[in-house]
Design a protein around this motif. Structure first.
Motif, mmCIF file in Angstrom:
data_model
loop_
_atom_site.group_PDB
_atom_site.id
_atom_site.type_symbol
_atom_site.label_atom_id
_atom_site.label_comp_id
_atom_site.label_asym_id
_atom_site.label_seq_id
_atom_site.Cartn_x
_atom_site.Cartn_y
_atom_site.Cartn_z
ATOM 1 N N GLY A 135 33.422 -7.747 -47.041
ATOM 2 C CA GLY A 135 34.083 -8.817 -46.312
ATOM 3 C C GLY A 135 33.647 -8.847 -44.855
ATOM 4 O O GLY A 135 33.071 -7.891 -44.342
ATOM 5 N N GLY A 136 33.934 -9.936 -44.175
ATOM 6 C CA GLY A 136 33.538 -10.115 -42.786
ATOM 7 C C GLY A 136 34.233 -9.202 -41.801
ATOM 8 O O GLY A 136 33.769 -9.023 -40.683
ATOM 9 N N GLU A 137 35.354 -8.584 -42.210
ATOM 10 C CA GLU A 137 36.086 -7.656 -41.340
ATOM 11 C C GLU A 137 35.829 -6.199 -41.711
ATOM 12 O O GLU A 137 36.392 -5.291 -41.099
ATOM 13 N N ASP A 138 35.011 -5.966 -42.726
ATOM 14 C CA ASP A 138 34.833 -4.612 -43.256
ATOM 15 C C ASP A 138 33.936 -3.749 -42.372
ATOM 16 O O ASP A 138 32.877 -4.196 -41.923
ATOM 17 N N THR A 139 34.369 -2.503 -42.176
ATOM 18 C CA THR A 139 33.524 -1.485 -41.560
ATOM 19 C C THR A 139 32.773 -0.800 -42.690
ATOM 20 O O THR A 139 33.346 -0.460 -43.720
ATOM 21 N N LEU A 140 31.479 -0.615 -42.491
ATOM 22 C CA LEU A 140 30.631 0.030 -43.481
ATOM 23 C C LEU A 140 30.431 1.484 -43.127
ATOM 24 O O LEU A 140 30.384 1.843 -41.942
ATOM 25 N N VAL A 141 30.312 2.321 -44.131
ATOM 26 C CA VAL A 141 30.001 3.731 -43.935
ATOM 27 C C VAL A 141 28.757 4.040 -44.748
ATOM 28 O O VAL A 141 28.699 3.749 -45.943
ATOM 29 N N PHE A 142 27.757 4.598 -44.069
ATOM 30 C CA PHE A 142 26.543 5.027 -44.745
ATOM 31 C C PHE A 142 26.351 6.522 -44.539
ATOM 32 O O PHE A 142 26.536 7.031 -43.432
ATOM 33 N N VAL A 143 25.972 7.197 -45.595
ATOM 34 C CA VAL A 143 25.448 8.559 -45.491
ATOM 35 C C VAL A 143 23.942 8.396 -45.674
ATOM 36 O O VAL A 143 23.487 7.768 -46.635
ATOM 37 N N ILE A 144 23.187 8.914 -44.714
ATOM 38 C CA ILE A 144 21.737 8.701 -44.674
ATOM 39 C C ILE A 144 21.038 10.056 -44.602
ATOM 40 O O ILE A 144 21.301 10.848 -43.700
ATOM 41 N N ASP A 145 20.167 10.307 -45.576
ATOM 42 C CA ASP A 145 19.293 11.484 -45.544
ATOM 43 C C ASP A 145 17.899 11.004 -45.126
ATOM 44 O O ASP A 145 17.312 10.153 -45.807
ATOM 45 N N ILE A 146 17.393 11.513 -44.004
ATOM 46 C CA ILE A 146 16.067 11.110 -43.512
ATOM 47 C C ILE A 146 15.022 11.987 -44.171
ATOM 48 O O ILE A 146 14.944 13.191 -43.910
ATOM 49 N N ILE A 147 14.200 11.369 -45.048
ATOM 50 C CA ILE A 147 13.224 12.101 -45.850
ATOM 51 C C ILE A 147 11.893 12.235 -45.113
ATOM 52 O O ILE A 147 11.273 13.300 -45.118
ATOM 53 N N SER A 148 11.437 11.136 -44.498
ATOM 54 C CA SER A 148 10.154 11.197 -43.779
ATOM 55 C C SER A 148 10.076 10.065 -42.764
ATOM 56 O O SER A 148 10.872 9.134 -42.806
ATOM 57 N N THR A 149 9.118 10.187 -41.855
ATOM 58 C CA THR A 149 8.860 9.143 -40.864
ATOM 59 C C THR A 149 7.373 9.135 -40.593
ATOM 60 O O THR A 149 6.695 10.163 -40.673
ATOM 61 N N ARG A 150 6.871 7.919 -40.318
ATOM 62 C CA ARG A 150 5.442 7.816 -39.968
ATOM 63 C C ARG A 150 5.247 6.637 -39.042
ATOM 64 O O ARG A 150 6.062 5.765 -38.941
#
Length: 135
Positions: A120-135
């Motif tokens: 919804g437009g009022e919803d706060t989102l929660v993400f769990v993020i595992d950073i695997i690689s970067t280039r």
């Protein structure tokens, strides 16, 4: 601040289990590094590969999870390819890190949300993020 944030199992690579401390999300964009990686640092403009698990604050069922698909995602970070909340919180962390991010609508999908995903437009989102690689 960490007492307002959801509790998440901290082991990098494991499917996240999220427990919410309060029915109300904290105000603003928040990030907590649950596990600090020892790989290269992510910089704006990099292409990152991550596993992520996204839920609406207070909900059990993810609206999107690369963990569930067993398929990491790759994209440019800090360059507008993903929501602002990601662009502003992922850079500066190391490969191997697990983050939990609380993203209010203005840093997520805005006042329209994404109804087909249950956001919804009022919803706060929660993400769990595992950073695997970067280039």
């Amino acid at each position: 601040m960490t007492d307002q944030m959801p509790q998440v199992n901290a082991e990098f690579g494991t499917t996240p289990v999220i427990e919410f401390p309060t029915p109300e999300a904290p105000k603003g964009l928040k990030v907590v590094e649950l596990t600090e990686g020892d790989g290269p640092i992510v910089r704006r403009g990099d292409t990152v590969t991550v596993n992520y698990h996204g839920v609406v604050w207070g909900k059990d069922t993810p609206f999107d999870s690369s963990f569930d698909r067993h398929q990491p995602a790759s994209f440019g970070i800090g360059v507008g390819q993903v929501i602002k909340g990601w662009d502003q919180t992922v850079p500066g962390h190391n490969v191997g890190s697990r983050l939990v991010v609380s993203i209010p609508p203005e840093y997520g999908y805005g006042s329209r949300g994404i109804p087909q995903a249950g956001i919804g437009g009022e919803d706060t989102l929660v993400f769990v993020i595992d950073i695997i690689s970067t280039r």
